[in-house]
Motif scaffolding. Sequence first.
Motif, PDB file in Angstrom:
ATOM      1  N   GLY A 181      25.860  48.995   2.437  1.00  0.00           N
ATOM      2  CA  GLY A 181      24.699  49.360   1.651  1.00  0.00           C
ATOM      3  C   GLY A 181      24.739  48.903   0.204  1.00  0.00           C
ATOM      4  O   GLY A 181      23.759  49.072  -0.526  1.00  0.00           O
ATOM      5  N   SER A 182      25.851  48.330  -0.232  1.00  0.00           N
ATOM      6  CA  SER A 182      25.974  47.920  -1.634  1.00  0.00           C
ATOM      7  C   SER A 182      25.512  46.478  -1.817  1.00  0.00           C
ATOM      8  O   SER A 182      25.374  45.713  -0.860  1.00  0.00           O
ATOM      9  N   LEU A 183      25.285  46.094  -3.086  1.00  0.00           N
ATOM     10  CA  LEU A 183      24.908  44.736  -3.442  1.00  0.00           C
ATOM     11  C   LEU A 183      26.139  43.956  -3.879  1.00  0.00           C
ATOM     12  O   LEU A 183      27.040  44.506  -4.507  1.00  0.00           O
ATOM     13  N   ALA A 184      26.153  42.676  -3.569  1.00  0.00           N
ATOM     14  CA  ALA A 184      27.267  41.805  -3.946  1.00  0.00           C
ATOM     15  C   ALA A 184      26.714  40.403  -4.177  1.00  0.00           C
ATOM     16  O   ALA A 184      25.518  40.139  -3.998  1.00  0.00           O
ATOM     17  N   VAL A 185      27.589  39.489  -4.606  1.00  0.00           N
ATOM     18  CA  VAL A 185      27.207  38.100  -4.876  1.00  0.00           C
ATOM     19  C   VAL A 185      27.814  37.227  -3.782  1.00  0.00           C
ATOM     20  O   VAL A 185      28.998  37.338  -3.475  1.00  0.00           O
ATOM     21  N   PHE A 186      26.990  36.318  -3.236  1.00  0.00           N
ATOM     22  CA  PHE A 186      27.423  35.468  -2.129  1.00  0.00           C
ATOM     23  C   PHE A 186      27.125  34.005  -2.448  1.00  0.00           C
ATOM     24  O   PHE A 186      26.109  33.684  -3.074  1.00  0.00           O
ATOM     25  N   LEU A 187      28.031  33.118  -2.010  1.00  0.00           N
ATOM     26  CA  LEU A 187      27.820  31.679  -2.088  1.00  0.00           C
ATOM     27  C   LEU A 187      27.141  31.254  -0.788  1.00  0.00           C
ATOM     28  O   LEU A 187      27.735  31.370   0.285  1.00  0.00           O
ATOM     29  N   CYS A 188      25.907  30.734  -0.902  1.00  0.00           N
ATOM     30  CA  CYS A 188      25.061  30.562   0.290  1.00  0.00           C
ATOM     31  C   CYS A 188      24.889  29.117   0.750  1.00  0.00           C
ATOM     32  O   CYS A 188      24.254  28.892   1.783  1.00  0.00           O
ATOM     33  N   ASN A 189      25.397  28.127   0.013  1.00  0.00           N
ATOM     34  CA  ASN A 189      25.168  26.749   0.447  1.00  0.00           C
ATOM     35  C   ASN A 189      26.444  26.023   0.856  1.00  0.00           C
ATOM     36  O   ASN A 189      26.501  24.792   0.815  1.00  0.00           O
ATOM     37  N   MET A 190      27.463  26.775   1.260  1.00  0.00           N
ATOM     38  CA  MET A 190      28.613  26.154   1.891  1.00  0.00           C
ATOM     39  C   MET A 190      28.306  25.893   3.360  1.00  0.00           C
ATOM     40  O   MET A 190      27.504  26.606   3.982  1.00  0.00           O
ATOM     41  N   LYS A 191      28.915  24.877   3.919  1.00  0.00           N
ATOM     42  CA  LYS A 191      28.688  24.551   5.329  1.00  0.00           C
ATOM     43  C   LYS A 191      29.186  25.696   6.204  1.00  0.00           C
ATOM     44  O   LYS A 191      30.315  26.146   6.057  1.00  0.00           O
ATOM     45  N   PRO A 192      28.351  26.212   7.123  1.00  0.00           N
ATOM     46  CA  PRO A 192      28.802  27.289   8.009  1.00  0.00           C
ATOM     47  C   PRO A 192      30.034  26.860   8.806  1.00  0.00           C
ATOM     48  O   PRO A 192      30.115  25.726   9.276  1.00  0.00           O
ATOM     49  N   SER A 193      30.978  27.766   8.940  1.00  0.00           N
ATOM     50  CA  SER A 193      32.220  27.443   9.643  1.00  0.00           C
ATOM     51  C   SER A 193      32.695  28.661  10.417  1.00  0.00           C
ATOM     52  O   SER A 193      32.386  29.805  10.060  1.00  0.00           O
ATOM     53  N   LYS A 194      33.441  28.410  11.471  1.00  0.00           N
ATOM     54  CA  LYS A 194      33.998  29.486  12.275  1.00  0.00           C
ATOM     55  C   LYS A 194      35.353  29.903  11.722  1.00  0.00           C
ATOM     56  O   LYS A 194      36.223  29.065  11.474  1.00  0.00           O
ATOM     57  N   ILE A 195      35.508  31.199  11.503  1.00  0.00           N
ATOM     58  CA  ILE A 195      36.769  31.763  11.037  1.00  0.00           C
ATOM     59  C   ILE A 195      37.276  32.704  12.122  1.00  0.00           C
ATOM     60  O   ILE A 195      36.683  33.758  12.351  1.00  0.00           O
ATOM     61  N   ARG A 196      38.326  32.277  12.783  1.00  0.00           N
ATOM     62  CA  ARG A 196      38.874  33.041  13.907  1.00  0.00           C
ATOM     63  C   ARG A 196      37.818  33.337  14.963  1.00  0.00           C
ATOM     64  O   ARG A 196      37.699  34.447  15.463  1.00  0.00           O
ATOM     65  N   GLY A 197      36.990  32.345  15.262  1.00  0.00           N
ATOM     66  CA  GLY A 197      36.018  32.488  16.327  1.00  0.00           C
ATOM     67  C   GLY A 197      34.692  33.085  15.921  1.00  0.00           C
ATOM     68  O   GLY A 197      33.764  33.117  16.734  1.00  0.00           O
ATOM     69  N   VAL A 198      34.529  33.541  14.693  1.00  0.00           N
ATOM     70  CA  VAL A 198      33.271  34.128  14.235  1.00  0.00           C
ATOM     71  C   VAL A 198      32.664  33.200  13.177  1.00  0.00           C
ATOM     72  O   VAL A 198      33.320  32.869  12.182  1.00  0.00           O
ATOM     73  N   ALA A 199      31.417  32.792  13.381  1.00  0.00           N
ATOM     74  CA  ALA A 199      30.753  31.874  12.454  1.00  0.00           C
ATOM     75  C   ALA A 199      30.373  32.605  11.176  1.00  0.00           C
ATOM     76  O   ALA A 199      29.710  33.645  11.220  1.00  0.00           O
ATOM     77  N   SER A 200      30.786  32.060  10.029  1.00  0.00           N
ATOM     78  CA  SER A 200      30.453  32.635   8.722  1.00  0.00           C
ATOM     79  C   SER A 200      29.411  31.752   8.064  1.00  0.00           C
ATOM     80  O   SER A 200      29.616  30.554   7.874  1.00  0.00           O
ATOM     81  N   GLN A 201      28.261  32.350   7.680  1.00  0.00           N
ATOM     82  CA  GLN A 201      27.141  31.611   7.112  1.00  0.00           C
ATOM     83  C   GLN A 201      27.054  31.705   5.592  1.00  0.00           C
ATOM     84  O   GLN A 201      26.125  31.158   4.987  1.00  0.00           O
ATOM     85  N   ALA A 202      27.984  32.382   4.968  1.00  0.00           N
ATOM     86  CA  ALA A 202      28.051  32.489   3.504  1.00  0.00           C
ATOM     87  C   ALA A 202      29.454  32.992   3.161  1.00  0.00           C
ATOM     88  O   ALA A 202      30.249  33.317   4.048  1.00  0.00           O
ATOM     89  N   ARG A 203      29.740  33.066   1.868  1.00  0.00           N
ATOM     90  CA  ARG A 203      31.055  33.559   1.425  1.00  0.00           C
ATOM     91  C   ARG A 203      30.872  34.611   0.345  1.00  0.00           C
ATOM     92  O   ARG A 203      29.992  34.500  -0.521  1.00  0.00           O
TER      93      ARG A 203
END
Length: 293
Positions: A181-203
Motif C-alpha cells: 500500500g505504500s508509494l515508492a520509486v521505480f525504474l520503468c524503462n529497463m528491459k524486462p527480464s526473468k529473475i529466478r523464473g519470475v519476469a520483472s517489468q521494473a526495478r
Amino acid sequence: QIMEYFKTHALLSREKALLQASVREQKKLLVENGKLKKDIEQLRAQLQDKQKRRTGTEPKTNQPCYLSSAPPPHSLSPAPNNPASQQAPPAGATAAEEGGHCGGEIKNRLLFLARPSSDPLSLESRVDVSRLDLRVGRILSVRRHPLSETMSVQEVELGGDSPRTVVSRLGGRTNPDQLQGSLAVFLCNMKPSKIRGVASQARLLCCSASDDQVEVLVPPAGSAPGDRITFLDYPGEPDRELPTKLKIWELLQPDLQVDSKGVATYKGCGFEVKGKGLCRAPSERHSANMLLL
C-alpha cells in the motif's frame, strides 16, 4: 510550523533560482544554434557557387561533380601527338582540381557543424539521469519469491492500464507488511527480464549506507502512481528502453546519492515530482548510495 515554513520557502527559492538559470542557459543555446544555422547556410551557398564554377570551366555540362582533389576520370585528355599537352595539364583540369579541393573542404566543414544536431551517434552518447524513466508506483501486494527466500515479488501500480510485476532483492531486510500500500520509486524503462523464473517489468529504487541498512526511497507527499521523477538541470526525455549493452545504470550509479538532508540527488540535483516536492530517504543519512533491488 514556522521553521518548516522557512525551510520550505528556502527550498522553493533555491529551485526557482535553478529554474531561472536553466532558462537562461536554454536561451543561450538557442542563440548559438541560430548562429550555427547561419554558418551552415553560408557554407552551403559557397559550396554551390564552387560547383557552378567547376561546371562552367569544363566543356561537358553533364559530367558528374567530384568533391576530391583528384581530377574527374573523364576530364580533358591531351592530344596524343601534342608534346606540350603531355607535359602540362589543361587549364580546365587545373581549375576543376582546385574547385574540387575547395568543395571538399567546405563539405567537411558542413558535416562538422551539422553533426551535433543530426548525428544519432551523438544523441546516443548522451549519458545522464534524464535517460532513466523513474516513476512513482504504489505497491499493491507483496509476496515471497517461490524459489528464493531473499527475494520478494510485488504487484505495482505505475499509472498504466494494468499493474506491473516487480522482483526485488529486499529479502528479510524490510517488512513486507510495511511495503504493501505504500508509494515508492521505480525504474520503468529497463528491459524486462526473468529473475529466478519470475519476469520483472521494473526495478525498485532503494538507498543504502551499508549492506545491512537498506531503505526504500519515498516520493513526496501528494504523489500519485505514474508521476515521473524529473531533474531540473537535466530536462531530456527518457529512453523507451535502456540499451542493455551500454549499461546506463552502472554509469550513472556513482553520481546517485542521498545527501545529508536525506534528499535523493544526481550530481547535486534533486529527484523531483513537479509541483509536489523532492524524493527522500526515510531517515536522513550522509552519503547513502542508490541501489536497484
